[in-house]
Design an enzyme around this catalytic site. Structure first.
Site, mmCIF file in Angstrom:
data_model
loop_
_atom_site.group_PDB
_atom_site.id
_atom_site.type_symbol
_atom_site.label_atom_id
_atom_site.label_comp_id
_atom_site.label_asym_id
_atom_site.label_seq_id
_atom_site.Cartn_x
_atom_site.Cartn_y
_atom_site.Cartn_z
ATOM 1 N N CYS A 128 -4.374 -17.928 15.040
ATOM 2 C CA CYS A 128 -4.067 -17.040 16.166
ATOM 3 C C CYS A 128 -4.233 -17.816 17.471
ATOM 4 C CB CYS A 128 -5.018 -15.844 16.208
ATOM 5 S SG CYS A 128 -4.979 -14.886 14.696
ATOM 6 N N ARG A 135 0.821 -1.208 0.000
ATOM 7 C CA ARG A 135 0.000 0.000 0.000
ATOM 8 C C ARG A 135 0.854 1.257 0.000
ATOM 9 N NH1 ARG A 135 -4.336 -0.715 3.984
ATOM 10 N NH2 ARG A 135 -5.294 -1.623 2.150
ATOM 11 N N TYR A 136 1.878 1.254 0.799
ATOM 12 C CA TYR A 136 2.772 2.413 0.884
ATOM 13 C C TYR A 136 4.001 2.129 0.015
ATOM 14 C CZ TYR A 136 0.035 3.046 5.153
ATOM 15 O OH TYR A 136 -0.976 3.188 6.050
ATOM 16 N N CYS A 160 -11.751 -8.556 15.350
ATOM 17 C CA CYS A 160 -10.630 -8.609 14.393
ATOM 18 C C CYS A 160 -10.972 -8.023 13.019
ATOM 19 C CB CYS A 160 -10.204 -10.062 14.217
ATOM 20 S SG CYS A 160 -8.847 -10.231 13.045
ATOM 21 N N LYS A 175 -3.225 4.650 7.239
ATOM 22 C CA LYS A 175 -3.522 5.202 8.563
ATOM 23 C C LYS A 175 -3.467 6.727 8.507
ATOM 24 C CE LYS A 175 -1.530 1.144 10.545
ATOM 25 N NZ LYS A 175 -1.032 0.665 9.220
ATOM 26 N N CYS A 218 -9.963 -12.907 18.192
ATOM 27 C CA CYS A 218 -10.524 -11.711 18.824
ATOM 28 C C CYS A 218 -11.815 -11.358 18.088
ATOM 29 C CB CYS A 218 -9.547 -10.557 18.719
ATOM 30 S SG CYS A 218 -7.867 -11.035 19.169
ATOM 31 N N ARG A 230 6.987 0.007 1.977
ATOM 32 C CA ARG A 230 6.672 -1.009 2.996
ATOM 33 C C ARG A 230 5.649 -2.006 2.486
ATOM 34 N NH1 ARG A 230 4.094 2.829 6.698
ATOM 35 N NH2 ARG A 230 4.629 4.274 5.032
ATOM 36 N N ARG A 261 -9.432 -8.828 10.339
ATOM 37 C CA ARG A 261 -9.319 -9.902 9.325
ATOM 38 C C ARG A 261 -10.223 -11.079 9.668
ATOM 39 N NH1 ARG A 261 -3.305 -8.847 9.419
ATOM 40 N NH2 ARG A 261 -3.242 -6.864 8.300
ATOM 41 N N ASP A 302 -7.637 3.928 10.386
ATOM 42 C CA ASP A 302 -7.144 3.246 9.183
ATOM 43 C C ASP A 302 -8.241 3.465 8.146
ATOM 44 O OD1 ASP A 302 -5.384 1.830 7.651
ATOM 45 O OD2 ASP A 302 -5.142 0.206 9.107
ATOM 46 N N ASP A 310 -11.983 -0.461 13.023
ATOM 47 C CA ASP A 310 -12.294 -0.524 11.593
ATOM 48 C C ASP A 310 -13.774 -0.873 11.375
ATOM 49 O OD1 ASP A 310 -9.649 -0.011 10.885
ATOM 50 O OD2 ASP A 310 -9.113 -2.134 11.053
HETATM 51 S S1 SF4 Z 1 -6.753 -9.284 16.153
HETATM 52 FE FE1 SF4 Z 1 -7.226 -10.808 14.560
HETATM 53 S S2 SF4 Z 1 -5.248 -11.322 13.673
HETATM 54 FE FE2 SF4 Z 1 -4.842 -10.314 15.643
HETATM 55 S S3 SF4 Z 1 -4.706 -11.996 17.130
HETATM 56 FE FE3 SF4 Z 1 -6.805 -11.289 17.160
HETATM 57 S S4 SF4 Z 1 -7.854 -12.622 15.698
HETATM 58 FE FE4 SF4 Z 1 -5.681 -12.810 15.296
#
Ligand code: SF4
Length: 512
Positions: free
Chosen positions: A105, A92-93, A112, A316, A109, A96, A114, A309, A273
């Protein structure tokens, strides 16, 4: 519960389906439908941090039926898939890239970004895919900084991780490697001596952790962060503002204070997000700004950037409000020492005096860096952690071999290194000079914390010129007098949306 197990056992013993979860808590029927769409994993360590239903740890980890009721979010709000020239690599940048090496993971979470892919067995990231990403990096000489992420890269076995790091380090134009991981918080047992001695072979290497609540600061997470810091790996933290989890001044002040005490740099505070399934976590932008204004920052310690973001892949964009330092932040708990050099005896008496006055965190504002400094200095510093050193380097020509050697030894002694730049007319008041300086510092594992300028206009021009062309970690906060100022990237704000300008001048909207 679970704290004594090794990380492999903790992962195997995780609650990853409704039957396993119901061994700990009664579970509603609908949750099964939910976890088919968005996987669940709560390992026994993270589970043990829950004190009561609906507390901050619970909310981050327990599947919530509201995830299926979100009509507003989108699966890929940051357009990562569109910005991927090869699968699993986001470019994207200009200089980087983000390289995804795992979709697993230590816990999934609920907030998340993703969510669309993490934990899905059909979306596993294969070694061949990551190798294609590395090939792309090799062919693009403009890339100098790689953020390795996932999922969580530290869920790979040591040898798998070493395989990728080795290949990345072979690429001549790659200067800085970074690993984004939640493991120091969600599975600190993963940070073994073996892992850190592997990671320290690839300096300059940074780790960005992800703590969201002081309830995640435990003996285990402290030990994990100490191991990482002691290996000379600079540790940063990104925290997402989450409704009902950390959207209060007290919680966020405790976060920043706790991170400092673990030698972790608070780096970003994110507005959440617009990810589908996470609407119930989103806070109001203005609320976040008000919280940020009330946080207690110290002039010698790192402070985070508050960012959105940009939805649609704008990158960001800081919305950090103007604020001021608290001179008496935490009273005598933090002691700043002004030292001309690291002369052993002066250092020793300064440290003894500071600790004698019960300072928990010691920061040294260091005038000169000389190579003749006594080697016993590094051993002495190790006895006084958490201890920070702030350098005062203003020009890339000051990054001499002596400075490189000393800063490397200080980092290896586990001392987080920061730098304060004074903007001086005729010396460094030039974006090219400051850019070269901050990139040079980053290679030395030194984070530029603050840029002090006499004139706001000059300082803003410099900070603006760095945006998008270095990692946010290399962009210092601008200080003019007693004000901490961020350039204004807000083009328009209504009761419904905020319009932001990114570093390329493109505008992006975030709903309020
Ligand atoms: S935020 Fe998403 S990518 Fe990061 S540890 Fe939690 S579930 Fe995994």
């Amino acid at each position: 519960m679970g704290k004594e197990m090794d990380w492999g056992t903790l992962l195997r013993e995780s609650a990853a389906n409704i039957r396993q979860l119901s061994l700990y808590y009664p579970v509603e029927k609908d949750v099964a439908k939910l976890t088919r769409k968005y996987p669940m994993r709560i390992n026994p360590y993270y589970l043990s941090l829950i004190k009561e239903r609906e507390d901050a740890i619970w909310k981050q980890s327990m599947p919530d039926i509201r995830e299926l009721e979100d009509e507003e979010g989108v699966p890929d709000p940051l357009h990562e898939d569109e910005d991927s020239p090869v699968a699993g690599l986001v470019h994207r940048y200009p200089d980087r890239v983000l390289l995804l090496v795992s979709n697993r993971c230590a816990m999934y979470c609920r907030f998340c970004t993703r969510k669309r892919g993490v934990g899905d067995p059909f979306k596993r990231i294969k070694k061949e895919q990551a190798l294609k990403g590395i090939e792309y990096i090799r062919e693009h000489e403009e890339i100098r900084d790689v953020l390795i992420s996932g999922g969580d890269p530290l869920l790979l076995k040591d040898e798998e991780l070493a395989f990728f790091l080795e290949r990345l380090r072979e690429i001549k134009h790659i200067e800085v490697l970074r690993i984004g991981t939640r493991v120091p918080c969600s599975l600190p047992q993963r940070i073994t001596d073996g892992l850190v001695s592997l990671l320290r072979r690839y300096h300059p290497l940074y780790i960005n952790a992800h703590f969201n609540h002081p309830g995640e600061f435990t003996e285990e997470s402290r030990r994990a962060c100490s191991r990482i810091a002691d290996a000379g790996i600079p540790l940063g933290d990104q925290t997402v503002l989450l409704k009902g989890v950390n959207d209060s001044v007290d919680v966020m002040n405790a976060m920043i204070r706790g991170l400092w005490s673990m030698r972790v740099t608070p780096y970003y505070i994110y507005q959440a997000d617009l990810t589908k399934g996470t609407k119930h976590f989103r806070t109001d932008v203005d609320e976040g700004i008000e919280i940020f204004k009330s946080l207690k920052f110290h002039p010698s310690l790192p402070m985070p950037h508050f960012v959105i973001d940009a939805p649609g892949g704008g990158g960001k964009i800081p919305i950090t409000p103007e604020c001021r330092f608290y001179d008496d932040v935490n009273g005598n708990d933090i002691k700043a020492l002004n030292l001309e050099s690291l002369e052993y005896n002066t250092l020793k008496s300064g440290l003894e005096d500071a600790r004698g006055k019960v300072a928990e965190i010691i920061v040294i504002e260091l005038g000169e860096i000389e190579d003749k400094e006594d080697k016993g200095v590094y051993e002495l510093l190790k006895q006084y952690h958490p201890i920070y050193i702030n350098m005062h380097l203003n020009h890339p020509d000051e990054l001499t071999d002596d400075v490189k050697r000393v800063s490397s030894m200080l980092s290896d002694a586990g001392v987080p290194l920061g730098n304060r730049i004074n903007l001086i007319e005729g010396v460094n008041n030039d974006p090219k000079v400051i850019k070269e300086l901050v990139l040079g510092l980053l290679k030395l594992r030194v984070k530029p914390y603050y840029l002090h300028a006499d004139r706001e206009k000059d300082g803003l021009a410099i900070v603006n010129s760095l945006r998008g062309f270095t990692t946010g970690m290399a962009v210092p906060h601008l200080v003019v007098g007693d004000r901490i100022i961020c350039p204004n990237y807000i083009v328009e704000k209504t009761s419904e949306k905020i319009v932001l300008r990114n570093y390329q001048g493109r505008t992006f909207e975030y709903p309020i």
